[in-house]
Scaffold this motif. Structure first.
Motif, mmCIF file in Angstrom:
data_model
loop_
_atom_site.group_PDB
_atom_site.id
_atom_site.type_symbol
_atom_site.label_atom_id
_atom_site.label_comp_id
_atom_site.label_asym_id
_atom_site.label_seq_id
_atom_site.Cartn_x
_atom_site.Cartn_y
_atom_site.Cartn_z
ATOM 1 N N VAL A 194 0.839 -1.188 0.000
ATOM 2 C CA VAL A 194 0.000 0.000 0.000
ATOM 3 C C VAL A 194 0.876 1.241 0.000
ATOM 4 C CG1 VAL A 194 -2.168 -0.770 1.058
ATOM 5 C CG2 VAL A 194 -0.226 -0.214 2.512
ATOM 6 N N ARG A 195 0.367 2.267 -0.651
ATOM 7 C CA ARG A 195 1.060 3.538 -0.652
ATOM 8 C C ARG A 195 0.252 4.470 0.254
ATOM 9 N NH1 ARG A 195 1.704 7.849 -5.539
ATOM 10 N NH2 ARG A 195 3.586 8.821 -4.727
ATOM 11 N N ARG A 196 0.922 5.062 1.245
ATOM 12 C CA ARG A 196 0.234 5.969 2.169
ATOM 13 C C ARG A 196 0.809 7.363 1.996
ATOM 14 N NH1 ARG A 196 -1.725 3.083 6.802
ATOM 15 N NH2 ARG A 196 -1.273 0.895 6.509
ATOM 16 N N VAL A 197 0.011 8.287 1.521
ATOM 17 C CA VAL A 197 0.516 9.654 1.376
ATOM 18 C C VAL A 197 -0.447 10.652 2.016
ATOM 19 C CG1 VAL A 197 1.777 9.185 -0.764
ATOM 20 C CG2 VAL A 197 -0.587 9.972 -0.887
ATOM 21 N N TYR A 198 0.118 11.801 2.412
ATOM 22 C CA TYR A 198 -0.743 12.907 2.836
ATOM 23 C C TYR A 198 -0.352 14.135 2.042
ATOM 24 C CZ TYR A 198 2.919 15.041 5.794
ATOM 25 O OH TYR A 198 4.066 15.639 6.252
ATOM 26 N N TYR A 199 -1.253 15.079 1.957
ATOM 27 C CA TYR A 199 -0.961 16.302 1.211
ATOM 28 C C TYR A 199 -1.515 17.504 1.961
ATOM 29 C CZ TYR A 199 -5.772 15.492 -0.133
ATOM 30 O OH TYR A 199 -7.119 15.243 -0.083
ATOM 31 N N HIS A 200 -0.948 18.641 1.639
ATOM 32 C CA HIS A 200 -1.442 19.920 2.145
ATOM 33 C C HIS A 200 -1.286 20.869 0.971
ATOM 34 C CE1 HIS A 200 -0.516 23.708 4.761
ATOM 35 N NE2 HIS A 200 -1.729 23.727 4.244
ATOM 36 N N GLU A 201 -2.346 21.057 0.237
ATOM 37 C CA GLU A 201 -2.279 21.786 -1.029
ATOM 38 C C GLU A 201 -3.492 22.705 -1.173
ATOM 39 O OE1 GLU A 201 0.134 21.500 -3.274
ATOM 40 O OE2 GLU A 201 1.196 19.760 -2.455
ATOM 41 N N ASN A 202 -3.344 23.669 -2.087
ATOM 42 C CA ASN A 202 -4.503 24.486 -2.430
ATOM 43 C C ASN A 202 -5.179 23.894 -3.656
ATOM 44 O OD1 ASN A 202 -4.215 26.435 -0.433
ATOM 45 N ND2 ASN A 202 -2.680 27.528 -1.650
ATOM 46 N N VAL A 203 -6.493 23.938 -3.679
ATOM 47 C CA VAL A 203 -7.207 23.561 -4.896
ATOM 48 C C VAL A 203 -8.032 24.766 -5.343
ATOM 49 C CG1 VAL A 203 -7.313 21.104 -4.350
ATOM 50 C CG2 VAL A 203 -9.191 22.590 -3.651
ATOM 51 N N TYR A 204 -8.372 24.764 -6.641
ATOM 52 C CA TYR A 204 -9.065 25.910 -7.231
ATOM 53 C C TYR A 204 -10.372 25.402 -7.800
ATOM 54 C CZ TYR A 204 -4.410 27.582 -6.606
ATOM 55 O OH TYR A 204 -3.215 27.904 -6.030
ATOM 56 N N ARG A 205 -11.437 25.706 -7.125
ATOM 57 C CA ARG A 205 -12.730 25.206 -7.589
ATOM 58 C C ARG A 205 -13.836 26.162 -7.178
ATOM 59 N NH1 ARG A 205 -13.760 20.020 -3.690
ATOM 60 N NH2 ARG A 205 -12.037 19.144 -4.867
ATOM 61 N N ARG A 206 -14.957 25.988 -7.877
ATOM 62 C CA ARG A 206 -16.135 26.734 -7.500
ATOM 63 C C ARG A 206 -16.765 25.940 -6.375
ATOM 64 N NH1 ARG A 206 -18.255 29.988 -11.859
ATOM 65 N NH2 ARG A 206 -17.814 28.428 -13.438
ATOM 66 N N GLY A 207 -17.174 26.611 -5.347
ATOM 67 C CA GLY A 207 -17.756 25.797 -4.290
ATOM 68 C C GLY A 207 -18.182 26.631 -3.118
ATOM 69 N N GLY A 208 -18.348 25.965 -2.003
ATOM 70 C CA GLY A 208 -18.857 26.638 -0.826
ATOM 71 C C GLY A 208 -20.282 27.055 -1.083
#
Lengths: 207, 310
Positions: free
Chosen positions: B85-99
């Motif tokens: 298994v590959r276990r990764v974490y991320y902390h990134e910005n995403v750009y989307r319409r939302g909320g």
């Protein structure tokens, strides 16, 4: 404490009567004043009077845990909320209406309405191209002045239409007041909310 | 280098708390470029949230996109895994319409993905990690959990059209029992079928509270299998994270195209929208030519700005 957004006006008062009978009364709420917030600690409830079209916004954004909104408003704004009960009050219909004896000319249909989303969805289903004319009031005027071919509007008794020489062409859907809840409140106040829903639905059974 | 606490924003503190947690559980940091070729997203539209993607043309003529999502990039970059298994974490910005405003914005996300040989144990552990994430952020949180396959198999058993199923799922997602009964009458479901769907829509509670009702709904093998997976995953998660408040809620299972099993969402008291969401997405890997399992979740740390800590 449950925060309840309720619409100003006659339908709101009818709905409050049901809530009061269900054990959610609030002292002074019907007294003539300009107050907008009424709290009753004993019954664990706080009411806000808001505009009918704003109820769903208060609930979706969590300013109110529950609210009572017309199914017309819900169909138009499609808020991300739970719709838990049909209260069976404030009944009317959303209809397509036109001048008496109206013959559809074919082609692009000009539709005047406050309910632009409902109108678009209804005609999209029938693959009919329309030109939506968004009005905020006196919708009945549009076909009389040649601004539109038809209107999509609420019809209760049909008197306003008749007095203006209009008639219902088709019914899009039936409308009534619905009890809605914020999705997160539903989880954190689950016991309180379930109690409210069952107390209110018992009252509806009586009516 | 010492960083004084007071210069960190609330959002940065939240992100670092989550990164510490993920790191301590053996996940590795995954970092990526802000841009991806648009093709990655255009080919996987049903995996992405609605509302469009910000694109631009690079100097060499390629159409690039500002990343609307992190998971697709990680999956694309994952090689075939032989049993591991590959276990990764991320902390990134995403750009989307939302909320709630439905406008484009830059939104920070912090999450984990576990790709490879994913079974019930891994699923339960990830659900427990989701609950631990809410606790690490100091939130009084609830994890709502569902199994896409359970609701889908119930509706499959009705033998109705896809349009009717989708209409029923919409009512289940809104817990709209009167609306659901209206549709059931239109498409001539039996009373038993209607009651089953209505029960599923209004069901809400811990596994202990809902287990009996769920078992009584089982009408075919697929439902039985899905329920077994749901029960086992929740039991593992509750053992792994004893303080976790996990509730079964089928109003989550809307996104049937993408999720293929367990789905879950995290909520915090006082915030009007979910702050965490995740689930199994084996289907996406299969489509990208990587026949293995995958599960992950993402925390919407920007939603926590309005949280009032006691």
């Amino acid at each position: 404490m449950l925060d309840v957004a309720i619409q100003k006006g006659r339908i709101g008062e009818d709905v409050y009567a049901i809530l009061e009978k269900a054990g959610y009364g609030c002292a002074d709420i019907l007294s003539p004043s300009r107050k907008l917030v009424f709290e009753d600690e004993e019954h664990g409830v706080r009411y806000f009077w808001v505009r009918p079209s704003d109820v769903a916004i208060y609930v979706e954004r969590g300013a109110a845990d529950v609210g009572i909104a017309g199914s017309d408003v819900l169909a138009e704004s499609r808020p991300n909320v739970y719709e838990l009960l049909d209260l069976g009050v404030g009944k009317c219909r959303i209809c397509v209406a036109a001048k008496s004896g109206f013959a559809d000319p074919g082609g692009v249909l000009r539709v005047a309405t406050k309910f632009t989303q409902i109108a678009k969805a209804y005609y999209a289903k029938r693959s009919r191209e329309i030109d939506v004319i968004h009005l905020y009031g006196s919708i009945e005027l549009a076909p009389l002045l040649g601004l539109s071919d038809v209107i999509v509007d609420l019809v209760e008794t049909g008197n306003t239409l008749r007095e203006n020489g209009l008639e219902v062409v088709e019914t899009i859907s039936d409308v009534s007041a619905r009890l809605i809840a914020n999705k997160i409140s539903y989880k954190f106040k689950h016991a309180e909310l379930t109690k409210l829903v069952s107390a209110v639905s018992e009252r509806l059974g009586d009516a | 280098m010492q960083i004084p606490d007071e210069i960190l924003t609330q959002t940065e503190k939240h992100a670092f708390a989550l990164r510490s947690l993920f790191h301590s559980r053996g996940f590795e940091r995954y970092e990526m470029s802000r841009f991806e070729e648009y093709e990655l997203y255009s080919g996987n539209r049903d995996f992405l949230p609605d509302g469009g993607i910000i694109t631009f043309t690079d100097s060499d003529g390629r159409l690039l996109a500002l990343r609307p999502d992190v998971t697709l990039s990680i999956v694309k970059d994952t090689r075939q895994l032989a049993g591991g298994v590959r276990r990764v974490y991320y902390h990134e910005n995403v750009y989307r319409r939302g909320g709630l405003s439905h406008e484009f914005s830059e939104r920070p996300q912090c999450g984990v993905e576990l790709i490879g040989s994913v079974g019930t144990h891994e699923t339960g552990d990830i659900v427990a990690l989701a609950a631990d994430s809410l606790a690490a952020l100091g939130l009084r949180g609830i994890i709502d959990i569902s199994h896409v396959g359970f609701a889908a198999a119930l509706l499959d058993g009705f033998g109705v059209t896809d349009a009717a199923k989708s209409a029923l799922l919409t009512q289940i997602a809104a817990k709209n029992v009167p609306g659901l009964r209206g549709i059931a009458a239109e498409i001539a479901l039996t009373d038993g079928q209607t009651d089953g769907a209505a029960t599923l829509a209004s069901l809400y509670g811990t596994l202990g509270e809902t287990r009996g009702v769920l078992q009584s709904l089982v009408a075919n093998e697929a439902m039985d299998g899905a329920l077994g997976e749901l029960i086992a995953s929740v039991e593992i998660a509750e053992r792994a994270s004893p303080g976790a408040d996990i509730r079964v809620d089928f109003s989550l299972s809307q996104d049937v195209n993408y999720y293929s099993g367990i789905v879950f969402q995290g909520a915090a008291e006082g915030l009007p929208v979910p702050v965490l969401s995740g689930g199994r997405y084996d289907g996406l890997l299969r489509r990208m030519g990587k026949p293995c399992g995958a599960i992950g979740f993402s925390v919407y740390i920007d939603e926590l700005r309005r949280y009032e800590y006691a």
